[in-house]
Design an enzyme around this catalytic site. Structure first.
Site, PDB file in Angstrom:
ATOM      1  N   ASP A  96     -13.364  21.245 -33.974  1.00 44.56           N
ATOM      2  CA  ASP A  96     -14.061  21.936 -32.891  1.00 44.56           C
ATOM      3  C   ASP A  96     -14.260  20.992 -31.703  1.00 44.56           C
ATOM      4  O   ASP A  96     -15.026  20.033 -31.789  1.00 44.56           O
ATOM      5  CB  ASP A  96     -15.417  22.438 -33.409  1.00 44.56           C
ATOM      6  CG  ASP A  96     -16.028  23.502 -32.514  1.00 44.56           C
ATOM      7  OD1 ASP A  96     -15.442  23.826 -31.475  1.00 44.56           O
ATOM      8  OD2 ASP A  96     -17.110  24.018 -32.873  1.00 44.56           O
ATOM      9  N   CYS A 132     -13.914  27.688 -27.089  1.00 46.91           N
ATOM     10  CA  CYS A 132     -13.904  27.903 -28.541  1.00 46.91           C
ATOM     11  C   CYS A 132     -13.504  29.311 -28.970  1.00 46.91           C
ATOM     12  O   CYS A 132     -12.485  29.510 -29.638  1.00 46.91           O
ATOM     13  CB  CYS A 132     -15.271  27.574 -29.126  1.00 46.91           C
ATOM     14  SG  CYS A 132     -15.834  25.879 -28.813  1.00 46.91           S
ATOM     15  N   ASP A 366      -9.348  23.476 -31.467  1.00 44.44           N
ATOM     16  CA  ASP A 366      -9.330  24.702 -30.663  1.00 44.44           C
ATOM     17  C   ASP A 366      -9.146  24.420 -29.174  1.00 44.44           C
ATOM     18  O   ASP A 366      -8.594  25.236 -28.436  1.00 44.44           O
ATOM     19  CB  ASP A 366     -10.584  25.557 -30.912  1.00 44.44           C
ATOM     20  CG  ASP A 366     -11.874  24.774 -30.808  1.00 44.44           C
ATOM     21  OD1 ASP A 366     -11.848  23.584 -30.425  1.00 44.44           O
ATOM     22  OD2 ASP A 366     -12.942  25.348 -31.127  1.00 44.44           O
ATOM     23  N   ASN A 367      -9.604  23.269 -28.697  1.00 50.60           N
ATOM     24  CA  ASN A 367      -9.446  22.904 -27.283  1.00 50.60           C
ATOM     25  C   ASN A 367      -9.704  21.413 -27.132  1.00 50.60           C
ATOM     26  O   ASN A 367     -10.120  20.738 -28.080  1.00 50.60           O
ATOM     27  CB  ASN A 367     -10.393  23.709 -26.381  1.00 50.60           C
ATOM     28  CG  ASN A 367     -11.830  23.758 -26.880  1.00 50.60           C
ATOM     29  OD1 ASN A 367     -12.270  24.788 -27.401  1.00 50.60           O
ATOM     30  ND2 ASN A 367     -12.547  22.664 -26.748  1.00 50.60           N
TER      31      ASN A 367
END
Length: 588
Positions: A96, A132, A366-367
């Site tokens: 995350d 997210c 996710d990023n």
């Protein structure tokens, strides 16, 4: 795009796998099994037949030799052929907010050895959107945000909403894995608004999962609630019992112990690290005590010639802001050590089970993230490389070790790649992404890399003015005490990122200025100079047209847009010299 088998690539696997194991007889009476899984499977005289060698009449003679006894043999072949080639297991580890541009993989020493060195590291992996919930929705569906309609992390932005559940979630890739008889397991953060009473509460278990251990709400390390197969389970602050990263690992190990050995398995493990509140395991809270956020590139630089949101931070940053982001940077790394331990333990478990060599392991985020770039303290959401680039490493059958791959891939490609590995027919799913199995294991698939792709984001704001920052007005969010805000309603943009002919990024904002940013990533990797006014107008028109097409693409049309460019480039290479679109910005 994946090629269908021809006389010259008969031993390659067509997209979605062979329809069934096939037993063929040559005139000499030798038999060959063609399996559904990912291994070239031609041998004996039939290999010559498949490659197109020998006269046509000889091939006709071979086929004419198929008789009724062969049909009977074919009926019994399935069990024998399939039994010798077990479907591969798959594991997806999704962190995350883990960046790759600013050293986010530095703490992952074991992971880089056990996955990256043992397989492929993608040097140009990107998220389709740097936030997210929209990003995770893209991973699950294989779709761009404009096709799954999750705009931000709020319930009103469609994050884990009832609309999401009735639509895109019902077509997420785990459902298709279940149709392939995979045993499926999820543990960790799902979507930011998951478990809200307005959207099904903890009783909602998305389709496709056999075992479900999902975090309610956003990332936490202690004092959280899980939905365990639809039942509420509350946790406290005991490290041994409750630390979420370790709990995810332990429950995955229990699942592996209890699984049915007759069917393959899929695990999706989604630890909270390195998301805030950055709570490291007790034994790691003193690690990296001397580490500071990197000071190079765009760190603490003004957002000159950029969207207004990047022009509003105070520059240079205050000492209090610098101390804050340095502390966050250290703590993020500390939380990741437990994830590194997770990977190590999981790989050892698979090895002990004799499953490691038949398991694909994906590691990604996710990023990305930023800490001080363009004087923005900490967050994601921006169009720049530090927020849209993500780590991606994969190991598994057919993937040669220590590969560093340049081909650009997106997180919307994860779902079709995983389904491709499972043998599912990709023509049956509506996904914007494309399998990158051919990039990391060319012996298993034929394919080409996309020349450009879309990154899109819908800004998030609050309708009311922040009383602490009266000069800013309404419409902003993610504001820090010194009134530096990381997001706004009109921080809404779409970008074309291209790698072919030029290493270029072209972005348009949906705001009153119709603001445009253009960067030459070859001469300016840190995106310090917006070269909009220095670029050939013909190129701007080309990029604008690509952007329009990508923003409206759906499913296979997203592949067709880029594949047409690939074919056009091949035609140019064969017949004429391509036009040099971009001026030499280094001379300006």
């Amino acid at each position: 795009m994946t090629k269908q088998p021809t006389s010259s690539n008969f031993c390659s696997i067509p997209r979605g796998g062979w329809p069934a194991p096939l037993l063929l007889f040559t005139s000499a009476g030798n038999e060959t099994c063609l399996h559904t899984k990912h291994r070239p499977a031609c041998s004996g005289p039939m290999a010559a037949l498949g490659s197109g060698s020998g006269p046509t009449s000889r091939r006709r003679t071979h086929l004419a030799a198929l008789t009724v006894p062969f049909v009977l043999a074919l009926l019994t072949c399935s069990a024998r052929c399939a039994g010798s080639d077990q479907p591969s297991n798959i594991i997806l580890i999704l962190t995350d907010d883990q960046d790759v541009q600013l050293g986010g993989m530095t703490p992952m020493k074991k992971t880089k050895t056990l996955i990256g060195d043992a397989g492929a590291t993608f040097l140009n992996a990107f998220t389709a959107t740097p936030l997210c919930c929209p990003s995770r929705s893209s991973i699950l569906t294989g779709r761009y945000p404009h096709n799954h309609a999750v705009r931000n992390n709020s319930l009103s932005g469609n994050c884990s909403s009832l609309l999401w559940q009735k639509g895109p979630e019902s077509e997420a890739f785990p459902l298709y894995l279940r149709k392939q008889k995979y045993q499926t397991f999820f543990a960790g953060k799902y979507l930011n608004q998951y478990g809200r009473k307005e959207a099904g509460d903890v009783g909602h278990v998305p389709p496709g999962w056999d075992q479900w251990h999902a975090l309610v709400g956003n990332s936490q390390y202690y004092n959280y609630t899980l939905s365990v197969n639809g039942k509420e389970e509350k946790h406290g602050d005991s490290y041994e019992k409750d630390y979420l990263t370790d709990l995810i690992l332990n429950r995955s190990l229990s699942f592996l112990d209890a699984k049915n050995g007759k069917h393959p398995f899929f695990l999706m493990l989604s630890p909270p690290a390195p998301h805030s509140p950055w709570t490291a395991a007790p034994q790691y809270q003193k690690e990296f005590s001397d580490v500071k956020a990197p000071r190079d590139g765009s760190f603490n630089k003004p957002g000159k010639d950029k969207h207004w949101l990047l022009r509003q931070p105070v520059n240079p940053m205050s000492n209090s802001s610098l101390n804050f982001l340095d502390d966050a940077y250290r703590k993020r790394w500390q939380t990741l050590i437990s994830v590194d331990d997770m990977v190590d333990t999981l790989v050892k478990k698979l090895d002990n089970m004799k499953e490691l060599d038949n398991t694909y392991i994906f590691y990604t985020s996710d990023n990305g993230y930023h800490t001080g770039q363009f004087s923005l303290p900490i967050d994601k959401r921006q169009l720049y490389e530090f927020d849209i680039r993500i780590p991606l490493m994969v190991r598994g059958p057919g993937i040669k070790p220590k590969q560093a791959l340049q081909a650009p891939v997106l997180n919307i490609d994860l779902a079709p790649t995983i389904l491709d590995i499972s043998g599912f027919n990709l023509s049956l799913v509506n996904m914007d992404g494309q399998s990158f199995l051919s990039q990391m294991a060319p012996s298993l698939r034929n394919g080409t890399a996309r020349p450009f792709f879309l990154v899109e984001y819908t800004g998030e704001g609050h309708p009311l003015q922040d009383p602490a920052c009266p000069k800013l007005g309404p419409g902003l969010s993610q504001c820090f005490p010194d009134c530096v805000c990381e997001d706004a309603y009109n921080n809404t943009y779409a970008c074309v990122r291209t790698f072919v002919e030029h290493n270029l990024q072209y972005c348009e904002f949906a705001d009153s200025e119709s603001f445009v940013e253009v960067y030459n990533l070859t001469s300016d990797p840190h995106q310090l100079e917006n070269i909009l006014k220095k670029v050939d107008p013909t190129l701007l028109q080309t990029m604008n047209q690509r952007l329009i097409k990508l923003q409206s693409c759906v499913g296979s049309s997203c592949h067709d847009i880029t594949s047409q460019t690939t074919r056009s480039r091949a035609d140019k290479a064969a017949g004429m010299r391509p036009k040099l679109w971009l001026e030499d910005t280094a001379n300006h």
